[in-house]
Write a protein that holds these residues in place. Sequence first.
Motif, PDB file in Angstrom:
ATOM      1  N   GLY A   1       0.795  -1.211   0.000  1.00 12.95           N
ATOM      2  CA  GLY A   1       0.000   0.000   0.000  1.00 12.95           C
ATOM      3  C   GLY A   1       0.829   1.264   0.000  1.00 12.95           C
ATOM      4  O   GLY A   1       0.337   2.341  -0.353  1.00 12.95           O
TER       5      GLY A   1
ATOM      6  N   GLU B   1       2.887   2.035  -2.061  1.00 17.95           N
ATOM      7  CA  GLU B   1       3.031   2.446  -3.457  1.00 17.95           C
ATOM      8  C   GLU B   1       1.831   3.239  -3.964  1.00 17.95           C
ATOM      9  O   GLU B   1       1.863   3.782  -5.066  1.00 17.95           O
ATOM     10  N   TYR B   2       0.768   3.293  -3.159  1.00 17.64           N
ATOM     11  CA  TYR B   2      -0.468   3.947  -3.603  1.00 17.64           C
ATOM     12  C   TYR B   2      -0.911   4.987  -2.582  1.00 17.64           C
ATOM     13  O   TYR B   2      -0.934   4.720  -1.383  1.00 17.64           O
ATOM     14  N   LYS B   3      -1.305   6.155  -3.057  1.00 13.79           N
ATOM     15  CA  LYS B   3      -1.821   7.182  -2.156  1.00 13.79           C
ATOM     16  C   LYS B   3      -3.270   6.902  -1.765  1.00 13.79           C
ATOM     17  O   LYS B   3      -3.719   7.277  -0.685  1.00 13.79           O
ATOM     18  N   ASN B   4      -4.004   6.245  -2.662  1.00 16.75           N
ATOM     19  CA  ASN B   4      -5.423   5.964  -2.424  1.00 16.75           C
ATOM     20  C   ASN B   4      -5.701   4.488  -2.674  1.00 16.75           C
ATOM     21  O   ASN B   4      -5.512   4.014  -3.802  1.00 16.75           O
ATOM     22  N   PHE B   5      -6.136   3.784  -1.646  1.00 15.30           N
ATOM     23  CA  PHE B   5      -6.480   2.382  -1.853  1.00 15.30           C
ATOM     24  C   PHE B   5      -7.552   1.928  -0.866  1.00 15.30           C
ATOM     25  O   PHE B   5      -7.752   2.527   0.192  1.00 15.30           O
TER      26      PHE B   5
ATOM     27  N   ALA C   1     -10.424   4.518  -6.329  1.00 12.27           N
ATOM     28  CA  ALA C   1      -9.115   4.224  -5.734  1.00 12.27           C
ATOM     29  C   ALA C   1      -8.113   3.774  -6.787  1.00 12.27           C
ATOM     30  O   ALA C   1      -8.478   3.265  -7.845  1.00 12.27           O
ATOM     31  N   GLU C   2      -6.828   3.971  -6.468  1.00 13.79           N
ATOM     32  CA  GLU C   2      -5.765   3.466  -7.335  1.00 13.79           C
ATOM     33  C   GLU C   2      -5.688   1.950  -7.279  1.00 13.79           C
ATOM     34  O   GLU C   2      -5.364   1.301  -8.267  1.00 13.79           O
ATOM     35  N   ALA C   3      -5.940   1.398  -6.085  1.00  4.18           N
ATOM     36  CA  ALA C   3      -5.777  -0.042  -5.909  1.00  4.18           C
ATOM     37  C   ALA C   3      -6.787  -0.570  -4.909  1.00  4.18           C
ATOM     38  O   ALA C   3      -7.268   0.152  -4.027  1.00  4.18           O
TER      39      ALA C   3
ATOM     40  N   PRO D   1      -9.267   0.372 -10.750  1.00  2.63           N
ATOM     41  CA  PRO D   1      -8.202   0.158  -9.755  1.00  2.63           C
ATOM     42  C   PRO D   1      -7.452  -1.141 -10.029  1.00  2.63           C
ATOM     43  O   PRO D   1      -8.016  -2.090 -10.583  1.00  2.63           O
ATOM     44  N   LYS D   2      -6.199  -1.168  -9.627  1.00  4.16           N
ATOM     45  CA  LYS D   2      -5.444  -2.418  -9.682  1.00  4.16           C
ATOM     46  C   LYS D   2      -5.882  -3.297  -8.514  1.00  4.16           C
ATOM     47  O   LYS D   2      -6.081  -2.808  -7.407  1.00  4.16           O
TER      48      LYS D   2
END
Length: 385
Positions: free
Chosen positions: A218, A220-224, A323-325, A359-360
């Motif tokens: 996490g 690596e992501y600002k939003n998850f 979210a990014e992820a 999202p990923k």
Amino acid sequence: MFSLNNSNLLRSGFELGKGEKLFQDIERDIIKVVFWEKCVTQSHIVSATRIPQQTVSRLLKSLTQHGVIVQTDTLIPNKKGKPGFGIALNPDYGFTFGLAILLDAISLAVMDFTGKVVYTHMQLMSDMSINNVLKCAQKLVEDISAERDISSEKVLGMGVGISGFFSSMDGKMNTHHMLEEWSQVDIIDIVSQHFQLPTWVVNDATGAAAGEGVAGIGREYKNFVYMFVSAAFGGGIVNNGDVLRGTYGNAGELGDMLPPKLYAHPNLELLKRILKKNGVAVTSIYDLHDNFDPDWPGVEEWLFKVQDSFDLVATCCSALLDAEAIIIGGHIPKELAEKVIARTEVYAQFRRGAKRPMPKLVVSNIDNFPVSIGAATLPFRELCL
């Protein structure tokens, strides 16, 4: 949620400044940059914070004198000028404890000032009463402090993660029925008074999300969105690097997206029952990481039962939060999480030949102790970031 006595309980190794703060806002801006990027130059801090160079220089000198940061021997290239020596946080400036109060176990994690996990331990319990949990946790704290030579004066605080939801704004929780004695009591006051430490408490899934953002993928992501798959199913949300709490502290209750008569909750107790029906003995869900076999009879049945649930929750999170992820973690084995991801479909409108950005879906890389590791980040997040 936090103890109102946190300032009074801060150990003598730390000095409170103006406004009873450990660090002023401008100092925290610098610490944030150094923490998230691990090793930076003074010029980079100036660029990232937009604080005047002379002010940054003065503050860095003060933070160095107080042992908060250190200058490394590493020269870091600078595109706009001469290379500069690296600036990093001092790992020995302070330590945090994270206590997870699980349904049938406790775990403890210790984190240094850089966010590195330096110790973890889990202890299965038959008695989850308040007195027994505090007694066992105290023994773990004393043992690791002696083993790692951690001075009690260098402990910033304690975070607690526990299964349940906050029932009001007074910090009391409606805990899982297996933690009956912990329900509707002032958990923060009980723990902070016992350990004489600043204390924060979150539910287990929010704690795990907080830990993933510092010590896991996490980062690596600002939003998850974090899906917490354990004895129950829940989650946590990290927005712009910060843990989203919500009005009462219950943000991320992903399990409540699933009407129980329509969708199976994707938890490991269900997996355990299905495996037992198929002749596979699993003593504890916490052992699954080490012993899981994706070819066990019953694994495919669990996946079939819960896949619609994962699809629905992932789609809702994607649509609502952008979210990014979406990270699948908790106590679910990695191989099982990978199978879930391979089958999960996130729905979205198809327009002009394309969907909106999706999202990923990724697997947590915190293999064990997600709740206690996450709980250990709470004092650091609250006091320093």
